[in-house]
Write an enzyme that holds these catalytic residues in place. Structure first.
Site, PDB file in Angstrom:
ATOM      1  N   ARG A 109      23.226  21.529  13.716  1.00 27.38           N
ATOM      2  CA  ARG A 109      22.234  20.755  14.487  1.00 27.38           C
ATOM      3  C   ARG A 109      22.942  19.766  15.404  1.00 27.38           C
ATOM      4  O   ARG A 109      23.910  19.121  15.008  1.00 27.38           O
ATOM      5  CB  ARG A 109      21.325  19.983  13.517  1.00 27.38           C
ATOM      6  CG  ARG A 109      20.107  20.756  13.102  1.00 27.38           C
ATOM      7  CD  ARG A 109      19.370  20.125  11.975  1.00 27.38           C
ATOM      8  NE  ARG A 109      19.069  18.715  12.183  1.00 27.38           N
ATOM      9  CZ  ARG A 109      18.322  17.996  11.348  1.00 27.38           C
ATOM     10  NH1 ARG A 109      17.824  18.540  10.266  1.00 27.38           N
ATOM     11  NH2 ARG A 109      18.093  16.727  11.588  1.00 27.38           N
ATOM     12  N   ARG A 112       6.830   9.132   8.355  1.00 30.40           N
ATOM     13  CA  ARG A 112       8.122   8.463   8.456  1.00 30.40           C
ATOM     14  C   ARG A 112       7.967   7.023   8.916  1.00 30.40           C
ATOM     15  O   ARG A 112       8.955   6.307   9.040  1.00 30.40           O
ATOM     16  CB  ARG A 112       8.934   9.208   9.498  1.00 30.40           C
ATOM     17  CG  ARG A 112      10.299   9.619   9.060  1.00 30.40           C
ATOM     18  CD  ARG A 112      10.777  10.518  10.172  1.00 30.40           C
ATOM     19  NE  ARG A 112      12.131  10.886  10.070  1.00 30.40           N
ATOM     20  CZ  ARG A 112      12.535  12.108   9.762  1.00 30.40           C
ATOM     21  NH1 ARG A 112      11.668  13.038   9.447  1.00 30.40           N
ATOM     22  NH2 ARG A 112      13.805  12.391   9.765  1.00 30.40           N
ATOM     23  N   LYS A 171      15.731  17.271   1.471  1.00 36.30           N
ATOM     24  CA  LYS A 171      14.270  17.456   1.491  1.00 36.30           C
ATOM     25  C   LYS A 171      13.916  18.902   1.824  1.00 36.30           C
ATOM     26  O   LYS A 171      13.081  19.515   1.183  1.00 36.30           O
ATOM     27  CB  LYS A 171      13.595  16.542   2.549  1.00 36.30           C
ATOM     28  CG  LYS A 171      13.790  15.064   2.336  1.00 36.30           C
ATOM     29  CD  LYS A 171      13.018  14.246   3.366  1.00 36.30           C
ATOM     30  CE  LYS A 171      13.510  14.344   4.800  1.00 36.30           C
ATOM     31  NZ  LYS A 171      14.838  13.813   5.046  1.00 36.30           N
ATOM     32  N   ARG A 198      20.539   7.620  12.289  1.00 41.18           N
ATOM     33  CA  ARG A 198      19.342   8.101  11.577  1.00 41.18           C
ATOM     34  C   ARG A 198      19.201   7.399  10.225  1.00 41.18           C
ATOM     35  O   ARG A 198      18.096   7.070   9.798  1.00 41.18           O
ATOM     36  CB  ARG A 198      19.417   9.621  11.392  1.00 41.18           C
ATOM     37  CG  ARG A 198      18.979  10.366  12.656  1.00 41.18           C
ATOM     38  CD  ARG A 198      19.538  11.779  12.751  1.00 41.18           C
ATOM     39  NE  ARG A 198      19.282  12.606  11.609  1.00 41.18           N
ATOM     40  CZ  ARG A 198      20.048  13.626  11.235  1.00 41.18           C
ATOM     41  NH1 ARG A 198      21.139  13.934  11.936  1.00 41.18           N
ATOM     42  NH2 ARG A 198      19.753  14.335  10.179  1.00 41.18           N
ATOM     43  N   ARG A 243      26.036  20.495   7.026  1.00 37.69           N
ATOM     44  CA  ARG A 243      24.835  21.333   7.091  1.00 37.69           C
ATOM     45  C   ARG A 243      25.002  22.453   8.122  1.00 37.69           C
ATOM     46  O   ARG A 243      25.479  22.246   9.227  1.00 37.69           O
ATOM     47  CB  ARG A 243      23.648  20.459   7.472  1.00 37.69           C
ATOM     48  CG  ARG A 243      22.371  21.225   7.669  1.00 37.69           C
ATOM     49  CD  ARG A 243      21.147  20.393   7.514  1.00 37.69           C
ATOM     50  NE  ARG A 243      21.169  19.131   8.207  1.00 37.69           N
ATOM     51  CZ  ARG A 243      20.336  18.130   7.898  1.00 37.69           C
ATOM     52  NH1 ARG A 243      19.476  18.253   6.919  1.00 37.69           N
ATOM     53  NH2 ARG A 243      20.400  17.004   8.574  1.00 37.69           N
TER      54      ARG A 243
HETATM   55  P1  ADP Z   1      16.445  14.272   8.981  1.00 43.10           P
HETATM   56  O1  ADP Z   1      17.591  15.110   8.527  1.00 43.10           O
HETATM   57  O2  ADP Z   1      16.900  13.055   9.739  1.00 43.10           O
HETATM   58  O3  ADP Z   1      15.474  13.949   7.881  1.00 43.10           O
HETATM   59  P2  ADP Z   1      14.449  15.927  10.436  1.00 43.10           P
HETATM   60  O4  ADP Z   1      14.836  17.336  10.612  1.00 43.10           O
HETATM   61  O5  ADP Z   1      13.362  15.608   9.478  1.00 43.10           O
HETATM   62  O6  ADP Z   1      15.789  15.143  10.135  1.00 43.10           O
HETATM   63  O7  ADP Z   1      14.017  15.311  11.849  1.00 43.10           O
HETATM   64  C1  ADP Z   1      14.813  15.465  13.001  1.00 43.10           C
HETATM   65  C2  ADP Z   1      14.329  14.518  14.071  1.00 43.10           C
HETATM   66  O8  ADP Z   1      12.977  14.856  14.428  1.00 43.10           O
HETATM   67  C3  ADP Z   1      14.270  13.055  13.654  1.00 43.10           C
HETATM   68  O9  ADP Z   1      15.512  12.390  13.798  1.00 43.10           O
HETATM   69  C4  ADP Z   1      13.227  12.529  14.640  1.00 43.10           C
HETATM   70  O10 ADP Z   1      13.762  12.369  15.944  1.00 43.10           O
HETATM   71  C5  ADP Z   1      12.235  13.673  14.721  1.00 43.10           C
HETATM   72  N1  ADP Z   1      11.166  13.526  13.715  1.00 43.10           N
HETATM   73  C6  ADP Z   1      10.905  14.363  12.675  1.00 43.10           C
HETATM   74  N2  ADP Z   1       9.852  13.937  11.964  1.00 43.10           N
HETATM   75  C7  ADP Z   1       9.426  12.802  12.566  1.00 43.10           C
HETATM   76  C8  ADP Z   1       8.360  11.885  12.289  1.00 43.10           C
HETATM   77  N3  ADP Z   1       7.530  12.046  11.243  1.00 43.10           N
HETATM   78  N4  ADP Z   1       8.220  10.831  13.130  1.00 43.10           N
HETATM   79  C9  ADP Z   1       9.028  10.659  14.189  1.00 43.10           C
HETATM   80  N5  ADP Z   1      10.061  11.470  14.488  1.00 43.10           N
HETATM   81  C10 ADP Z   1      10.261  12.544  13.691  1.00 43.10           C
END
Ligand code: ADP
Length: 301
Positions: A236, A158, A81, A247, A192
């Site tokens: 990360r 989400r 994404k 996740r 990553r």
């Molecule tokens: P991913 O690679 O899992 O898509 P992100 O970088 O988008 O990871 O998000 C990292 C973390 O930030 C998520 O695992 C969650 O803890 C938190 N997070 C990000 N966006 C949201 C959201 N819209 N609602 C709740 N938690 C979120």
């Protein structure tokens, strides 16, 4: 202290979806003053980057004429994404807003939410809707002050509740649902790497899935960093095997219903990534009826 008081006010204010929506609404409306006007055409001259050559848009894309696009990227952890949203952001000249980045910025700050967020994120869980909406609202507010318009959201919404709140306050034109074979997702998260200086996303994984039982193979080349980032790469903390698997489970439980939410509203564009960026980017642009003049020239060179 200021962060705590702002967040706790938001949590209190957002105890009902309507209250959360009201808070959010102010900020998003401020960013998109023409959000109620709708059109099936896309204005190429409306402040968009000269690299783009938009073609005729299909029925899914309903960008209003008088504002920049408001798009959302959905997809499992590791699908890419961030990579595609940031490329589109460069191409269209529209801010890429990744809620994961907002959360990571907050947890590395010395703010009082930091340790609470670190624990949640490092367990692969979702942050509460109220905290996320507060972080996103602040980001939109800062963008508004700088004159930003439109957005490409990555990682938000989400949950169905987040989607309902967003739907209640602004028009999302298009939701791009990126899909990748499950075998590749874990490897992509583990490979990553992020540049600690510029935030660029790279990948050291070389994914080579052999054709089997009538299923085609898939090859994804690593995405190496440019020389200036090579010595500054970090991983990360939530990209460990155990946390990535958690996740992915949470995505299935909490975010798959968001796909249905947008599908039923006719806003979902499903896009199966055929391979790595070199192969997928032109196809994604084609699916979006966009052309990247620069990319075409460098491919021809
Ligand atoms: P991913 O690679 O899992 O898509 P992100 O970088 O988008 O990871 O998000 C990292 C973390 O930030 C998520 O695992 C969650 O803890 C938190 N997070 C990000 N966006 C949201 C959201 N819209 N609602 C709740 N938690 C979120």
């Amino acid at each position: 202290m200021a962060v705590l008081s702002r967040c706790s006010r938001a949590v209190t204010a957002a105890t009902t979806p309507n209250a959360a929506a009201a808070k959010f609404s102010y900020l998003i409306r401020a960013l998109s003053p023409f959000s109620s006007s709708s059109s099936s055409t896309f204005d190429a001259d409306n402040g968009l980057n000269s690299r783009i050559k938009p073609a005729v848009l299909g029925t899914l894309k309903r960008e209003p004429k008088d504002r920049n696009v408001q798009w959302v990227f959905l997809g499992c952890p590791g699908v890419g994404k961030g990579t595609y949203a940031s490329r589109l952001s460069d191409l269209l000249g529209i801010p890429h807003i990744a809620t994961g980045d907002l959360v990571r910025d907050e947890l590395t700050s010395s703010g009082p939410l930091s340790s609470q967020l670190k624990e949640i994120v490092n367990q692969g869980k979702l942050v509460s809707d109220e905290i996320i909406i507060d972080l996103l609202s602040k980001r939109l507010e800062a963008g508004e002050a700088k004159g930003e318009s439109g957005f490409i959201l990555d990682g938000f919404p989400r949950t169905v509740r987040q989607a309902e709140i967003l739907e209640g306050v602004t028009d999302i034109d298009l939701v791009i649902n990126l899909k990748l074979r499950e075998e590749a997702l874990l490897a992509k998260c583990l490979g990553r790497r992020i540049c600690s200086e510029c935030g660029g996303n790279y990948n050291v994984a070389c994914i080579d899935i052999k054709a089997e039982n009538g299923k085609p193979g898939m090859y994804m080349a690593p995405l190496p960093p440019p020389p200036q980032c090579a010595s500054k790469l970090i991983t990360r903390a939530d990209d460990t095997e155990e946390v990535v698997k958690q996740r992915l489970r949470i995505y299935q439980a909490m975010t798959l219903p968001v796909e249905d939410f947008y599908r039923s509203r006719g806003k979902l564009l499903e896009f199966d990534l055929p391979g790595g960026v070199r192969e997928s980017w032109p196809k994604l642009l084609h699916a979006l009826n966009l052309e990247d003049e620069e990319d075409k020239q460098s491919a021809a060179a």
